[in-house]
Design a protein around this motif. Sequence first.
Motif, PDB file in Angstrom:
ATOM      1  N   VAL A 126       0.836  -1.203   0.000  1.00  0.00           N
ATOM      2  CA  VAL A 126       0.000   0.000   0.000  1.00  0.00           C
ATOM      3  C   VAL A 126       0.874   1.258   0.000  1.00  0.00           C
ATOM      4  CG1 VAL A 126      -1.631   1.341   1.397  1.00  0.00           C
ATOM      5  CG2 VAL A 126      -1.998  -1.097   1.051  1.00  0.00           C
ATOM      6  N   LEU A 127       1.928   1.254   0.810  1.00  0.00           N
ATOM      7  CA  LEU A 127       2.819   2.415   0.825  1.00  0.00           C
ATOM      8  C   LEU A 127       3.533   2.583  -0.508  1.00  0.00           C
ATOM      9  CD1 LEU A 127       4.355   2.232   4.399  1.00  0.00           C
ATOM     10  CD2 LEU A 127       2.729   3.905   3.530  1.00  0.00           C
ATOM     11  N   GLY A 128       3.809   1.482  -1.201  1.00  0.00           N
ATOM     12  CA  GLY A 128       4.405   1.571  -2.529  1.00  0.00           C
ATOM     13  C   GLY A 128       3.470   2.218  -3.534  1.00  0.00           C
ATOM     14  N   VAL A 129       2.197   1.867  -3.454  1.00  0.00           N
ATOM     15  CA  VAL A 129       1.210   2.473  -4.355  1.00  0.00           C
ATOM     16  C   VAL A 129       1.066   3.961  -4.052  1.00  0.00           C
ATOM     17  CG1 VAL A 129      -1.243   2.495  -4.962  1.00  0.00           C
ATOM     18  CG2 VAL A 129      -0.032   0.323  -4.754  1.00  0.00           C
ATOM     19  N   VAL A 130       1.037   4.299  -2.765  1.00  0.00           N
ATOM     20  CA  VAL A 130       0.933   5.717  -2.384  1.00  0.00           C
ATOM     21  C   VAL A 130       2.176   6.475  -2.845  1.00  0.00           C
ATOM     22  CG1 VAL A 130       0.801   7.302  -0.418  1.00  0.00           C
ATOM     23  CG2 VAL A 130      -0.623   5.258  -0.469  1.00  0.00           C
ATOM     24  N   MET A 146       1.883   7.301  -6.431  1.00  0.00           N
ATOM     25  CA  MET A 146       0.898   8.338  -6.744  1.00  0.00           C
ATOM     26  C   MET A 146       1.307   9.712  -6.215  1.00  0.00           C
ATOM     27  SD  MET A 146      -2.768   6.313  -6.406  1.00  0.00           S
ATOM     28  CE  MET A 146      -3.026   6.986  -4.817  1.00  0.00           C
ATOM     29  N   LYS A 147       1.781   9.768  -4.972  1.00  0.00           N
ATOM     30  CA  LYS A 147       2.037  11.056  -4.314  1.00  0.00           C
ATOM     31  C   LYS A 147       3.512  11.403  -4.198  1.00  0.00           C
ATOM     32  CE  LYS A 147      -2.207  12.072  -2.884  1.00  0.00           C
ATOM     33  NZ  LYS A 147      -2.880  13.341  -2.984  1.00  0.00           N
ATOM     34  N   GLY A 148       4.388  10.423  -4.235  1.00  0.00           N
ATOM     35  CA  GLY A 148       5.822  10.670  -4.077  1.00  0.00           C
ATOM     36  C   GLY A 148       6.340  10.102  -2.769  1.00  0.00           C
ATOM     37  N   ILE A 149       7.634   9.825  -2.758  1.00  0.00           N
ATOM     38  CA  ILE A 149       8.240   9.195  -1.586  1.00  0.00           C
ATOM     39  C   ILE A 149       8.282  10.142  -0.386  1.00  0.00           C
ATOM     40  CG2 ILE A 149      10.625   9.774  -2.190  1.00  0.00           C
ATOM     41  CD1 ILE A 149       9.419   6.419  -0.771  1.00  0.00           C
ATOM     42  N   TYR A 205       7.155   9.307   3.487  1.00  0.00           N
ATOM     43  CA  TYR A 205       7.984   9.555   4.661  1.00  0.00           C
ATOM     44  C   TYR A 205       7.229  10.373   5.704  1.00  0.00           C
ATOM     45  CZ  TYR A 205      12.267   7.786   2.513  1.00  0.00           C
ATOM     46  OH  TYR A 205      13.222   7.004   1.941  1.00  0.00           O
ATOM     47  N   GLN A 206       6.457  11.342   5.259  1.00  0.00           N
ATOM     48  CA  GLN A 206       5.678  12.148   6.200  1.00  0.00           C
ATOM     49  C   GLN A 206       4.609  11.303   6.881  1.00  0.00           C
ATOM     50  OE1 GLN A 206       4.231  15.433   3.914  1.00  0.00           O
ATOM     51  NE2 GLN A 206       6.158  16.556   4.047  1.00  0.00           N
ATOM     52  N   ILE A 207       3.970  10.417   6.133  1.00  0.00           N
ATOM     53  CA  ILE A 207       2.966   9.523   6.736  1.00  0.00           C
ATOM     54  C   ILE A 207       3.619   8.629   7.781  1.00  0.00           C
ATOM     55  CG2 ILE A 207       1.471   7.545   6.269  1.00  0.00           C
ATOM     56  CD1 ILE A 207       0.811   8.789   3.591  1.00  0.00           C
ATOM     57  N   CYS A 208       4.751   8.041   7.421  1.00  0.00           N
ATOM     58  CA  CYS A 208       5.430   7.104   8.324  1.00  0.00           C
ATOM     59  C   CYS A 208       5.966   7.794   9.573  1.00  0.00           C
ATOM     60  CB  CYS A 208       6.551   6.384   7.590  1.00  0.00           C
ATOM     61  SG  CYS A 208       5.965   5.223   6.352  1.00  0.00           S
ATOM     62  N   SER A 209       6.238   9.084   9.488  1.00  0.00           N
ATOM     63  CA  SER A 209       6.745   9.786  10.666  1.00  0.00           C
ATOM     64  C   SER A 209       5.683   9.918  11.749  1.00  0.00           C
ATOM     65  CB  SER A 209       7.276  11.160  10.279  1.00  0.00           C
ATOM     66  OG  SER A 209       6.221  12.014   9.879  1.00  0.00           O
TER      67      SER A 209
END
Length: 59
Positions: free
Chosen positions: A20-24, A27-30, A34-38
């Motif tokens: 899921v994070l790969g798809v995001v 679409m939105k950029g790495i 990183y901001q989501i994972c923080s």
Amino acid sequence: MIAGIFFGFAFGMGGIAAAVLGVVADMKGIDFVYQICSYLPLLGLLTVFLPNMKEARKV
């Protein structure tokens, strides 16, 4: 057996989350990923508000 179930569940959910994070990221950029994972450690801190099961068993 229970340990195997927990490990299987954890690795399965980790694999799904990575996909899921790969798809995001596509679409939105790495940087967005990183901001989501923080913010993910905050979910761990929210476990303080889970109910106390020792008190629930006494009832």
